[in-house]
Scaffold this motif. Sequence first.
Motif, PDB file in Angstrom:
ATOM      1  N   GLY A   1       0.856  -1.191   0.000  1.00 22.38           N
ATOM      2  CA  GLY A   1       0.000   0.000   0.000  1.00 22.38           C
ATOM      3  C   GLY A   1       0.887   1.233   0.000  1.00 22.38           C
ATOM      4  N   ILE A   2       0.491   2.262   0.739  1.00 24.23           N
ATOM      5  CA  ILE A   2       1.356   3.444   0.869  1.00 24.23           C
ATOM      6  C   ILE A   2       2.102   3.311   2.189  1.00 24.23           C
ATOM      7  CG2 ILE A   2       1.491   5.962   1.044  1.00 24.23           C
ATOM      8  CD1 ILE A   2      -0.951   6.154  -0.728  1.00 24.23           C
ATOM      9  N   ASP A   3       3.312   2.772   2.102  1.00 25.92           N
ATOM     10  CA  ASP A   3       4.172   2.614   3.274  1.00 25.92           C
ATOM     11  C   ASP A   3       5.174   3.771   3.307  1.00 25.92           C
ATOM     12  OD1 ASP A   3       5.736   1.933   1.117  1.00 25.92           O
ATOM     13  OD2 ASP A   3       6.391   0.004   1.919  1.00 25.92           O
ATOM     14  N   LEU A   4       6.108   3.722   4.242  1.00 22.86           N
ATOM     15  CA  LEU A   4       7.047   4.841   4.409  1.00 22.86           C
ATOM     16  C   LEU A   4       7.874   5.122   3.152  1.00 22.86           C
ATOM     17  CD1 LEU A   4       8.188   7.058   6.157  1.00 22.86           C
ATOM     18  CD2 LEU A   4       9.755   5.382   7.164  1.00 22.86           C
ATOM     19  N   PRO A   5       8.489   4.121   2.503  1.00 22.58           N
ATOM     20  CA  PRO A   5       9.268   4.447   1.298  1.00 22.58           C
ATOM     21  C   PRO A   5       8.412   5.056   0.181  1.00 22.58           C
ATOM     22  CG  PRO A   5       9.853   2.270   2.101  1.00 22.58           C
ATOM     23  CD  PRO A   5       8.661   2.709   2.892  1.00 22.58           C
ATOM     24  N   LYS A   6       7.199   4.529   0.006  1.00 22.01           N
ATOM     25  CA  LYS A   6       6.331   5.063  -1.052  1.00 22.01           C
ATOM     26  C   LYS A   6       5.868   6.471  -0.680  1.00 22.01           C
ATOM     27  CE  LYS A   6       4.648   2.642  -3.959  1.00 22.01           C
ATOM     28  NZ  LYS A   6       4.203   2.103  -5.232  1.00 22.01           N
ATOM     29  N   ALA A   7       5.537   6.710   0.593  1.00 21.94           N
ATOM     30  CA  ALA A   7       5.113   8.042   1.031  1.00 21.94           C
ATOM     31  C   ALA A   7       6.241   9.050   0.835  1.00 21.94           C
ATOM     32  CB  ALA A   7       4.669   8.001   2.493  1.00 21.94           C
ATOM     33  N   ALA A   8       7.472   8.644   1.151  1.00 21.56           N
ATOM     34  CA  ALA A   8       8.613   9.545   0.971  1.00 21.56           C
ATOM     35  C   ALA A   8       8.817   9.872  -0.507  1.00 21.56           C
ATOM     36  CB  ALA A   8       9.871   8.923   1.558  1.00 21.56           C
ATOM     37  N   ALA A   9       8.683   8.869  -1.377  1.00 22.28           N
ATOM     38  CA  ALA A   9       8.841   9.101  -2.814  1.00 22.28           C
ATOM     39  C   ALA A   9       7.725  10.009  -3.344  1.00 22.28           C
ATOM     40  CB  ALA A   9       8.846   7.770  -3.557  1.00 22.28           C
ATOM     41  N   LEU A  10       6.493   9.782  -2.888  1.00 16.62           N
ATOM     42  CA  LEU A  10       5.376  10.640  -3.303  1.00 16.62           C
ATOM     43  C   LEU A  10       5.596  12.083  -2.876  1.00 16.62           C
ATOM     44  CD1 LEU A  10       2.320   8.377  -2.479  1.00 16.62           C
ATOM     45  CD2 LEU A  10       2.892   9.307  -4.715  1.00 16.62           C
ATOM     46  N   SER A  11       6.040  12.247  -1.645  1.00 21.94           N
ATOM     47  CA  SER A  11       6.294  13.588  -1.113  1.00 21.94           C
ATOM     48  C   SER A  11       7.372  14.300  -1.924  1.00 21.94           C
ATOM     49  CB  SER A  11       6.688  13.485   0.354  1.00 21.94           C
ATOM     50  OG  SER A  11       7.003  14.741   0.869  1.00 21.94           O
ATOM     51  N   GLU A  12       8.405  13.567  -2.283  1.00 24.78           N
ATOM     52  CA  GLU A  12       9.492  14.153  -3.066  1.00 24.78           C
ATOM     53  C   GLU A  12       8.998  14.566  -4.452  1.00 24.78           C
ATOM     54  OE1 GLU A  12      13.919  12.958  -4.678  1.00 24.78           O
ATOM     55  OE2 GLU A  12      13.102  11.932  -2.928  1.00 24.78           O
ATOM     56  N   ILE A  13       8.207  13.717  -5.083  1.00 24.81           N
ATOM     57  CA  ILE A  13       7.645  14.049  -6.395  1.00 24.81           C
ATOM     58  C   ILE A  13       6.737  15.272  -6.283  1.00 24.81           C
ATOM     59  CG2 ILE A  13       5.962  13.287  -8.128  1.00 24.81           C
ATOM     60  CD1 ILE A  13       7.186  10.471  -7.839  1.00 24.81           C
ATOM     61  N   ALA A  14       5.858  15.276  -5.283  1.00 31.74           N
ATOM     62  CA  ALA A  14       4.927  16.402  -5.109  1.00 31.74           C
ATOM     63  C   ALA A  14       5.675  17.712  -4.901  1.00 31.74           C
ATOM     64  CB  ALA A  14       3.987  16.126  -3.939  1.00 31.74           C
ATOM     65  N   GLY A  15       6.798  17.651  -4.224  1.00 31.91           N
ATOM     66  CA  GLY A  15       7.593  18.850  -3.969  1.00 31.91           C
ATOM     67  C   GLY A  15       8.243  19.430  -5.217  1.00 31.91           C
ATOM     68  N   CYS A  16       8.285  18.664  -6.282  1.00 24.99           N
ATOM     69  CA  CYS A  16       8.875  19.139  -7.539  1.00 24.99           C
ATOM     70  C   CYS A  16       7.910  19.983  -8.363  1.00 24.99           C
ATOM     71  CB  CYS A  16       9.334  17.950  -8.379  1.00 24.99           C
ATOM     72  SG  CYS A  16      10.697  17.037  -7.660  1.00 24.99           S
ATOM     73  N   PHE A  17       6.646  20.015  -7.949  1.00 26.85           N
ATOM     74  CA  PHE A  17       5.624  20.731  -8.709  1.00 26.85           C
ATOM     75  C   PHE A  17       5.063  21.883  -7.888  1.00 26.85           C
ATOM     76  CE2 PHE A  17       5.690  16.537 -10.607  1.00 26.85           C
ATOM     77  CZ  PHE A  17       5.653  16.829 -11.956  1.00 26.85           C
ATOM     78  N   THR A  18       4.612  22.920  -8.588  1.00 27.56           N
ATOM     79  CA  THR A  18       3.991  24.044  -7.886  1.00 27.56           C
ATOM     80  C   THR A  18       2.505  23.809  -7.656  1.00 27.56           C
ATOM     81  OG1 THR A  18       3.609  25.188  -9.980  1.00 27.56           O
ATOM     82  CG2 THR A  18       5.635  25.725  -8.789  1.00 27.56           C
ATOM     83  N   CYS A  19       1.913  22.849  -8.364  1.00 26.96           N
ATOM     84  CA  CYS A  19       0.486  22.578  -8.190  1.00 26.96           C
ATOM     85  C   CYS A  19       0.243  21.871  -6.853  1.00 26.96           C
ATOM     86  CB  CYS A  19      -0.053  21.734  -9.341  1.00 26.96           C
ATOM     87  SG  CYS A  19       0.658  20.096  -9.488  1.00 26.96           S
ATOM     88  N   GLU A  20      -0.981  21.957  -6.390  1.00 26.32           N
ATOM     89  CA  GLU A  20      -1.398  21.249  -5.186  1.00 26.32           C
ATOM     90  C   GLU A  20      -1.793  19.835  -5.585  1.00 26.32           C
ATOM     91  OE1 GLU A  20      -1.471  22.261  -1.939  1.00 26.32           O
ATOM     92  OE2 GLU A  20      -0.394  24.016  -2.670  1.00 26.32           O
ATOM     93  N   ILE A  21      -1.321  18.840  -4.851  1.00 25.84           N
ATOM     94  CA  ILE A  21      -1.649  17.442  -5.116  1.00 25.84           C
ATOM     95  C   ILE A  21      -2.215  16.855  -3.834  1.00 25.84           C
ATOM     96  CG2 ILE A  21      -0.809  15.192  -5.864  1.00 25.84           C
ATOM     97  CD1 ILE A  21       1.626  16.737  -7.094  1.00 25.84           C
ATOM     98  N   HIS A  22      -3.410  16.291  -3.928  1.00 23.68           N
ATOM     99  CA  HIS A  22      -4.051  15.670  -2.773  1.00 23.68           C
ATOM    100  C   HIS A  22      -4.463  14.252  -3.111  1.00 23.68           C
ATOM    101  CE1 HIS A  22      -4.422  19.940  -1.767  1.00 23.68           C
ATOM    102  NE2 HIS A  22      -4.278  19.511  -0.538  1.00 23.68           N
ATOM    103  N   ILE A  23      -4.379  13.389  -2.117  1.00 24.43           N
ATOM    104  CA  ILE A  23      -4.755  11.988  -2.283  1.00 24.43           C
ATOM    105  C   ILE A  23      -5.817  11.664  -1.249  1.00 24.43           C
ATOM    106  CG2 ILE A  23      -3.932   9.602  -2.231  1.00 24.43           C
ATOM    107  CD1 ILE A  23      -1.184  10.674  -3.109  1.00 24.43           C
ATOM    108  N   THR A  24      -6.858  10.958  -1.692  1.00 28.89           N
ATOM    109  CA  THR A  24      -7.961  10.570  -0.827  1.00 28.89           C
ATOM    110  C   THR A  24      -8.081   9.053  -0.815  1.00 28.89           C
ATOM    111  OG1 THR A  24      -9.140  12.596  -1.375  1.00 28.89           O
ATOM    112  CG2 THR A  24     -10.444  10.814  -0.435  1.00 28.89           C
ATOM    113  N   CYS A  25      -8.264   8.503   0.376  1.00 32.13           N
ATOM    114  CA  CYS A  25      -8.495   7.074   0.544  1.00 32.13           C
ATOM    115  C   CYS A  25      -9.678   6.941   1.500  1.00 32.13           C
ATOM    116  CB  CYS A  25      -7.262   6.387   1.104  1.00 32.13           C
ATOM    117  SG  CYS A  25      -7.448   4.606   1.309  1.00 32.13           S
ATOM    118  N   GLY A  26     -10.823   6.532   0.967  1.00 27.57           N
ATOM    119  CA  GLY A  26     -12.031   6.488   1.786  1.00 27.57           C
ATOM    120  C   GLY A  26     -12.408   7.894   2.205  1.00 27.57           C
ATOM    121  N   ASP A  27     -12.503   8.117   3.523  1.00 27.67           N
ATOM    122  CA  ASP A  27     -12.847   9.457   4.019  1.00 27.67           C
ATOM    123  C   ASP A  27     -11.634  10.214   4.544  1.00 27.67           C
ATOM    124  OD1 ASP A  27     -12.397   7.943   6.258  1.00 27.67           O
ATOM    125  OD2 ASP A  27     -14.193   8.596   7.322  1.00 27.67           O
TER     126      ASP A  27
END
Length: 92
Positions: free
Chosen positions: A20-46
């Motif tokens: 799922g989204i574990d620590l290594p995947k969360a860190a990689a997602l965060s790093e990718i998101a930081g490369c963009f000026t747009c806002e990126i949000h992820i929703t899982c259930g509520d």
Amino acid sequence: MATLIVDRPTRGVRLCNDEGIDLPKAAALSEIAGCFTCEIHITCGDRHANARSVSELLRLMAEPGGEVVVEAEGFEDEEALNLVESLLAHPF
């Protein structure tokens, strides 16, 4: 007063890995998101997370095989969605 409705690029993504989204995947997602000026949000259930925040991503408790919704808004939003979708949809 009229309400402005903005179409944000949104994608549903199935998590195709064993963690799922574990620590290594969360860190990689965060790093990718930081490369963009747009806002990126992820929703899982509520639960919702800003993709720049590792702790928020971990609090999603997104499990293997589950589905999340990724939203982006701003400059390069489609490019950001493509990268995030690619990371989430493939084994890490």
